[in-house]
Structures are given as structure tokens and as C-alpha cells.
Design a protein around this motif. Structure first.
Motif, mmCIF file in Angstrom:
data_model
loop_
_atom_site.group_PDB
_atom_site.id
_atom_site.type_symbol
_atom_site.label_atom_id
_atom_site.label_comp_id
_atom_site.label_asym_id
_atom_site.label_seq_id
_atom_site.Cartn_x
_atom_site.Cartn_y
_atom_site.Cartn_z
ATOM 1 N N TYR A 1 -9.255 7.852 -2.522
ATOM 2 C CA TYR A 1 -8.926 6.489 -2.947
ATOM 3 C C TYR A 1 -9.570 6.245 -4.305
ATOM 4 O O TYR A 1 -10.251 7.100 -4.876
ATOM 5 C CB TYR A 1 -9.438 5.449 -1.932
ATOM 6 N N GLY B 1 -10.909 -3.537 4.117
ATOM 7 C CA GLY B 1 -10.892 -2.135 4.495
ATOM 8 C C GLY B 1 -10.370 -1.909 5.900
ATOM 9 O O GLY B 1 -9.647 -0.943 6.169
ATOM 10 N N ILE C 1 -6.410 -2.284 5.930
ATOM 11 C CA ILE C 1 -5.730 -1.145 5.294
ATOM 12 C C ILE C 1 -5.879 0.114 6.146
ATOM 13 O O ILE C 1 -4.930 0.896 6.293
ATOM 14 C CB ILE C 1 -6.284 -0.934 3.874
ATOM 15 N N ALA C 2 -7.060 0.326 6.727
ATOM 16 C CA ALA C 2 -7.258 1.483 7.600
ATOM 17 C C ALA C 2 -6.379 1.401 8.840
ATOM 18 O O ALA C 2 -5.816 2.414 9.288
ATOM 19 C CB ALA C 2 -8.731 1.580 8.004
ATOM 20 N N GLU D 1 -14.089 3.157 7.677
ATOM 21 C CA GLU D 1 -13.373 2.836 8.916
ATOM 22 C C GLU D 1 -12.706 4.074 9.509
ATOM 23 O O GLU D 1 -12.715 4.275 10.729
ATOM 24 C CB GLU D 1 -12.322 1.752 8.636
ATOM 25 N N GLN E 1 -9.887 12.299 2.444
ATOM 26 C CA GLN E 1 -9.452 10.966 2.044
ATOM 27 C C GLN E 1 -9.671 10.828 0.543
ATOM 28 O O GLN E 1 -10.712 11.256 0.030
ATOM 29 C CB GLN E 1 -10.237 9.879 2.770
ATOM 30 N N VAL F 1 -12.222 1.538 3.507
ATOM 31 C CA VAL F 1 -11.238 2.277 4.298
ATOM 32 C C VAL F 1 -11.805 3.629 4.733
ATOM 33 O O VAL F 1 -11.626 4.060 5.878
ATOM 34 C CB VAL F 1 -9.934 2.467 3.489
ATOM 35 N N GLU G 1 0.845 -1.194 0.000
ATOM 36 C CA GLU G 1 0.000 0.000 0.000
ATOM 37 C C GLU G 1 0.885 1.250 0.000
ATOM 38 O O GLU G 1 1.738 1.416 0.877
ATOM 39 C CB GLU G 1 -0.914 0.022 1.223
ATOM 40 N N ASN H 1 -13.246 -2.204 -1.316
ATOM 41 C CA ASN H 1 -12.524 -2.224 -0.043
ATOM 42 C C ASN H 1 -11.936 -0.855 0.316
ATOM 43 O O ASN H 1 -11.511 -0.634 1.453
ATOM 44 C CB ASN H 1 -11.404 -3.253 -0.084
ATOM 45 N N MET H 2 -11.926 0.078 -0.636
ATOM 46 C CA MET H 2 -11.384 1.411 -0.381
ATOM 47 C C MET H 2 -12.498 2.435 -0.155
ATOM 48 O O MET H 2 -12.489 3.174 0.820
ATOM 49 C CB MET H 2 -10.497 1.857 -1.549
#
Length: 695
Positions: free
Chosen positions: A477, A451, A454-455, A493, A475, A490, A423, A482-483
């Protein structure tokens, strides 16, 4: 075992004998029979005695040149009967220390011997200085005392006439001594804090800052020229007097066995008598206590091996110089993005660069031939890691130093060659001059691609950099679930921890999806781009076709641009590939015709490129892709803002809307018809429209 003899007078014999007896009663771990000193001290010595000096492996006697010269001038000891080479291994405590130290393995014995012998050697010198000082102050003190007595009698007479019943009780001697001791300790503590916190060299302010000395008929001031005559002069604000910089460091800040014998006027209380300043400064500068303090301060802070060996100091200096060259070479290769190592360590870019620099640096060339430890792969990786940590630390400090700490987080992932998920984390912030910055922090391996994982990795990076998560304001992405997922992505989250972190879908990713959708919507454009991709694949895989195309393009005296396949995921970088085919269309047809008939792929591509609708599809695609590529470059700028992005999108949108009419299509169609006619291709046929069913 060979031995030499040192001679002492009867007075020093008695001192050493008493010290040895006290030491033997307190320490039973060292037998008398093992000490050569005990044998000599146990004999009566009315005049002088001889002490055997053994080899460096046995207990040793340490002497100083200053003490021996003093005793020799007094006729106390005769010259030594041994050569200087016999003192190899002796520990010379200080060239100015007036003492003989007998090394027998006991620290308490050494301290006692040092203190006793130092007092004995300096007593006569102190008496001479004290007598001269008292004589210098006698006349001035008598004059001032007479005047004070006269003033005191008059004041006493007035006091008695005003208040005959008041009687003052004088303080006791013990109370006055306690107050003086407390005041002295307080001043000493202030001096220690002052030296430990601020001063690394003597404090020498202008003379007007230092208080003057006022007498009845004149006023005396401190002179600036005294600083040049005595560089050790140090003005202390707590005592408001002059101190000796080296004596304070040696006797007050750093405690030693000789601290009690230091001159308090120059080590703790401060000297303020400017009338006899020159005389006192000269005497203090020549006394043994000052010379000892200067030597201690000069030796403190250096390694013992450097003090004992100048060769070691030179070797360390050369090693430091060579290490700086190695680090500088690694920085250069990393800055230019060049590989440090090759297939062989000796043939890598780093080694070759160091050898090239060694041609003009004899020290580096000699050091490389002797030592290879600091050019190993482990050291290279360590240096690179240190450089990377330094850069990331500066980025974090830059963000934390903002008046209002606010930043945005950019995260995207990919797989490395081993298949591990990596990442990439970037931070975006605005500096003091309102200039936006987008900086890369690093690549971090995550255990999974969910997510939550990665978060968690992103939060861990921010915590390690000491960047507050409460200052997160944005943020960015891609559109993966998942992002950017609304519930488990993410962005969701992080919003649970920091609700002010607004999520914005990456503009470049959005543009890439738009370009893909537009190109896939029309079968004509989709098929034309597919043939361009297949042609680039053939040029990459077939060396014969690549040679034929290169030769044909050179003979055509036109642009000679290599054919490359299209990227399957990046749709906004296809304009150059389409332009290369359109500008070299005739060379492409000629190269495909020269390919053997057994190459089915070449024959199939030749059939497709001989149709006129392929040219029309490429021209239509180029009109749209060019504008979208221009927008993509604008969005990828590090200094781009949301307002600038909205303005660029609006401009491209209006431009594409202006092309969406019959006039623009007819212009493109006429150009394609002309090219088809010039190249001798099949005419462009209108696709057959399927009739709608009657029912």
C-alpha cells in the motif's frame, strides 16, 4: 359446428367402449354429455361405427400414418372421408406410434388407450417375428442339445460312480425367478447409469474387444461392417452384448408406457448370437418398436415450437447470429477503451459499428431495423458485467490452479466524480514458469476510509473469488495512516487474520516522496519549478499566449512542444515539462514579451525567466529528476521483482552519489552561464550569505 367421420372395426370399438366405461367410473369431473366419444361408444357396433371429429377446439382424435397404413393393408378401415386440412391442431405423438389416441382431457385415459391399441396393432407383427425367430433357432438348438445330452449322461455316470450318497436338491421355481429378476434389475440399473454418465452416441469399439461365440466346430466373431450397416448398434460392457442405442434411451433410460413391450435382447439383456446376427438386426431395424424409439430420440431435447415451425427455428438462428455480432462489437469497443454510447443512443459507437457491419450482413441489418432491445444501455451494461465476471473468474482459476497457491495484495483508493471512495484491488502472483503477474481485479466502493472498513472489503473480494486468505504472503500500500498504520491500518487488520502477509511499502510511492523532498529542499530548484508550473497554467488558460507561443516556436525552426502545468502530486513525471521549457527558452521569452502589458501574470513570468538563476535551477533539477523518473518506470513494471527493485535502486543511488561533487556542479554551472550569455539574460548571482551574529 362442422364434423367429419372416422371409421373403426368392431374389435376396436369394443376396446374403446371398455376404456371409456372404466374412465367414467374413476373420474366424475368430465360429464358424459360433453364428450362426443361417449355418444358413439354407447351404441351397439357389431360391424363398424362412426365417430364424429369436431373442430380443433373440441376433444380431438390423434392418429398416425403408420397405424392407419397397417390397418388399411389388412382391410380393417376404409379411407378417411375428410381432407388433411381438418387436422389442424392435432397432436402427433410420433410418426411411428401404432395407436389412435382420443384426447378428452384425461391423462390416464390416453395412456390406457395408447397401450391397448398399440398391443392390438403390433400383436400380429410380433407373432410373425417370434415364429420366424423360433424356426431359425430350432435346428441349431436341437444339434447343440443332443451334444449336451451326451456329455451330460457321461458326466452323470461319473458322478454317480464317485459319490453315490450325495443328493443335490434343486432350487425351487420361485427362488430362480427372484434371482433372475434381481439380476435383470441390476443389469438395467447399470445400463441406465452408463447412458446417463457417458454415452451421447452409440459405443462402437473394434470387433476384437467384443467376445466371440465358440461352437464345437467353429468360432463366430462380431463383424466391424455391421456398424456401417446398422449405425444404432451399441456395445455395452455390463451385458457384454449388443444393444439398440435408441431403444435403450427410449425404453430403459426414459421410462414410457411401451417399455414392457421392448425387445429385451436389444434394450436390456444384450444380443450375443452372432450366427443369426444379420437376420435379427434387419428385423429389429424394421419393427415398430425400433421406429418409435428412433422418433422419440429425434424429437427429445428440442423445443416444441421449433419442431412445429421451421420458421421459428430460422428466426432463433438469425437472432442468435445477431446477438453474437452485438457481443463481439461490445468486446471490441471495451478492448480498445472506446465509449459505447454517445449523447444520443442512435449516434453511439456501438450503433454505428453495427450499422457498418450490417452493410455486409443483410441478416444483421434487417434484424436491427426490427428489434432494438438488445442494443439498449441496460443490455450493454449487462454484457460488460458478464465479460468482467468472466475475466475475474479466469484470474481466480489461474491462481487456484498453482501448485503452491501464494499471492500478494495491492490496494489503493481514490474518489470518483461523485465523491465516493473507490478502492482498486490488484493481485500479484507467480505462474508455473516463474513469471510474475500483476492483475487488476476491480474497483469496489467502500462505506468509509478507515483501515478496518477497507480490510473488510478486501477480505470480502477474496472470499467471493474463492481465493484462500491463508495463502496471502504480501501486502503493498501507500504510506497513508489508514493503509500502512502499525495498529489500525489495513496491513495491521489483515495481519490479525493472516500473520504471514508481510507488508511492504509501495516502492513507487516511496520514490515519489523522495523526489518531492529533494526538490523542496533547495529554494533555487523549488522556485524554478514553480515558474514552470505557472507558465504551463498560463498556456492552458490563455488562448492568445498559446497561439503566440506556437507561432514563435514554428518560426524558430526548433522543437515545438506544448507547455503544460506540473502535476501537484506526481513528482516523478516532471522531466518532460522542464525539458520543454529549456529547449524552447527563447520562444518562451518572445511570447511573454508580445503579451499585452495589462496581463500582470505574463509580465511577472517574463521578469522571472529573464534571470539567469532560473536557468541554473532548471538544469540542476533536470539532473536529479531524469534519474528518478527512469527508476520510477522500472519500478512500475508488472514483471518487476523485489530483487530487481533493490538492484535498480542501488544503481540510481550510486549514480546520484557520483554527481555530488564540485566537478559535476562546476560542469552544470558552466553550461548555465553559457546559456544565460547566449539568451541575453541577467548574470547568475551568488546568493547573499547572511553573516552569523557575533554573539
Amino acid at each position: 359446428m362442422k364434423s367429419q367421420t372416422l371409421f373403426f372395426s368392431g374389435a376396436y370399438c369394443a376396446i374403446l367402449r371398455d376404456l371409456w366405461q372404466n374412465h367414467h367410473h374413476t373420474s366424475s369431473s368430465y360429464p358424459r354429455s360433453q364428450c362426443a366419444l361417449h355418444t358413439a361408444l354407447s351404441k351397439p357396433a357389431p360391424g363398424a361405427f362412426s365417430l364424429p371429429l369436431l373442430s380443433p377446439a373440441a376433444p380431438l382424435l390423434s392418429r398416425t400414418s403408420t397405424a392407419r397404413a397397417f390397418l388399411k393393408s389388412q382391410g380393417e378401415i376404409p379411407p378417411l372421408s375428410h381432407s388433411p386440412s381438418m387436422f389442424n391442431g392435432l397432436t402427433l405423438l410420433s410418426p411411428a406410434t401404432p395407436a389412435y389416441l382420443i384426447a378428452i382431457g384425461s391423462t390416464s385415459f390416453l395412456d390406457a388407450a395408447s397401450a391397448a391399441l398399440s398391443i392390438q396393432l403390433d400383436s400380429e407383427n410380433d407373432e410373425e417375428i417370434g415364429s420366424e425367430s423360433e424356426q431359425a433357432h430350432t435346428e441349431s438348438d436341437q444339434q447343440e442339445e443332443g451334444k449336451e445330452n451326451e456329455r451330460g449322461d457321461a458326466s452323470a455316470h461319473d458322478t454317480e460312480s464317485q459319490d453315490s450318497g450325495a443328493v443335490a436338491e434343486p432350487e425351487t421355481v420361485e427362488e430362480s425367478q427372484d434371482e433372475d429378476q434381481e439380476e435383470g434389475e441390476s443389469i438395467q440399473d447399470n445400463i441406465e447409469e452408463d447412458f446417463l454418465d457417458t454415452h451421447t452416441k452409440p459405443n462402437q469399439p473394434p470387433s476384437k474387444v467384443i467376445e466371440f461365440q465358440k461352437h464345437s466346430n467353429k468360432t463366430l466373431h462380431f463383424q466391424d461392417r455391421w456398424y456401417k450397416m446398422h449405425p444404432w448398434l451399441h456395445y455395452n460392457e455390463n451385458t457384454r452384448g449388443i444393444l439398440c442405442f435408441y431403444c435403450v434411451k427410449a425404453y430403459t433410460v426414459q421410462k414410457s408406457t411401451l417399455s414392457k413391450r421392448a425387445d429385451p435382447a436389444f434394450s436390456s439383456k444384450g444380443f450375443t448370437n452372432w450366427k443369426n446376427a444379420t437376420l435379427r438386426f434387419n428385423r429389429h431395424e424394421q419393427c415398430q418398436r425400433h421406429l418409435h424409439a428412433v422418433t422419440v430420440c429425434a424429437q427429445r431435447g428440442h423445443e416444441v415450437n421449433i419442431l412445429l415451425s421451421s420458421a421459428e427455428a430460422k428466426r432463433q438462428e438469425e437472432a442468435r447470429h445477431c446477438l453474437e455480432n452485438i457481443v463481439a462489437s461490445i468486446v471490441y469497443l471495451a478492448r480498445q477503451g472506446l465509449a459505447i454510447r454517445g449523447h444520443n443512443l442512435k449516434d453511439g459507437n456501438l450503433i454505428q459499428l453495427l450499422k457498418f457491419r450490417g452493410k455486409s450482413d443483410a441478416c444483421l441489418s434487417r434484424w436491427l431495423s426490427q428489434c432494438q432491445d438488445y442494443t439498449s444501455p441496460q443490455v450493454q451494461n449487462e454484457v460488460l458485467q458478464l465479460l468482467g465476471n468472466t475475466i475475474v473468474r479466469e484470474i481466480a482459476n489461474c491462481i487456484n490452479s498453482l501448485p503452491v497457491v501464494q499471492y500478494s495484495l495491492i490496494v489503493d483508493g481514490t474518489q470518483d466524480i461523485s465523491g465516493s471512495e473507490q478502492e482498486s484491488i490488484c493481485l500479484r502472483f507467480v505462474d508455473h514458469d516463474l513469471v510474475p503477474h500483476e492483475v487488476f481485479v476491480g474497483l469496489y466502493q467502500v462505506p468509509g476510509t478507515t483501515g478496518a472498513e477497507i480490510a473488510k472489503a478486501a477480505i470480502d473480494v477474496l472470499q467471493r473469488l474463492s481465493i484462500p486468505l491463508s495463502s496471502l504472503r504480501g501486502q503493498t500500500y501507500d504510506g497513508a495512516a489508514n493503509m500502512s498504520g502499525k495498529y489500525a491500518g489495513v496491513q495491521a487488520e489483515l495481519k490479525k487474520v493472516q500473520p504471514l502477509g508481510l507488508f511492504v511499502h509501495c516502492g513507487t510511492h516511496c520514490l515519489n516522496l523522495i523526489t518531492e523532498s529533494a526538490c523542496q529542499a533547495s529554494p533555487l530548484i523549488r522556485d524554478a519549478l514553480q515558474w514552470v508550473h505557472e507558465l504551463g497554467t498560463l498556456s492552458k488558460q490563455s488562448g492568445k499566449f498559446k497561439l503566440l507561443f506556437s507561432t514563435t516556436a514554428e518560426c524558430a525552426q526548433g522543437p515545438n512542444v506544448s507547455l503544460r502545468p506540473l502535476c501537484p502530486t506526481r513528482w516523478t513525471v516532471r522531466g518532460k515539462a522542464i525539458t520543454a521549457v529549456l529547449t524552447q527558452y527563447e520562444s518562451v521569452l518572445s511570447s511573454l514579451e508580445q503579451m499585452p502589458s495589462s496581463n500582470l501574470k505574463a509580465n511577472g513570468l517574463l521578469e522571472r525567466f529573464q534571470k539567469g538563476k532560473t536557468v541554473l535551477g532548471l538544469l540542476l533539477a533536470l539532473e536529479v529528476v531524469d534519474d528518478l523518473e527512469c527508476l520510477n518506470k522500472s519500478l512500475q513494471k508488472r514483471t518487476e521483482t523485489i530483487a530487481g527493485m533493490r538492484a535498480a535502486v542501488g544503481c540510481v543511488r550510486s549514480n546520484l552519489a557520483a554527481k555530488r561533487n564540485e566537478r559535476k556542479f562546476k560542469e552544470i554551472f558552466d553550461k548555465a552561464t553559457k546559456d544565460v550569455k547566449d539568451l541575453g539574460l541577467e548574470d547568475i548571482q551568488i546568493p547573499h550569505q547572511r553573516k552569523a551574529p557575533k554573539r
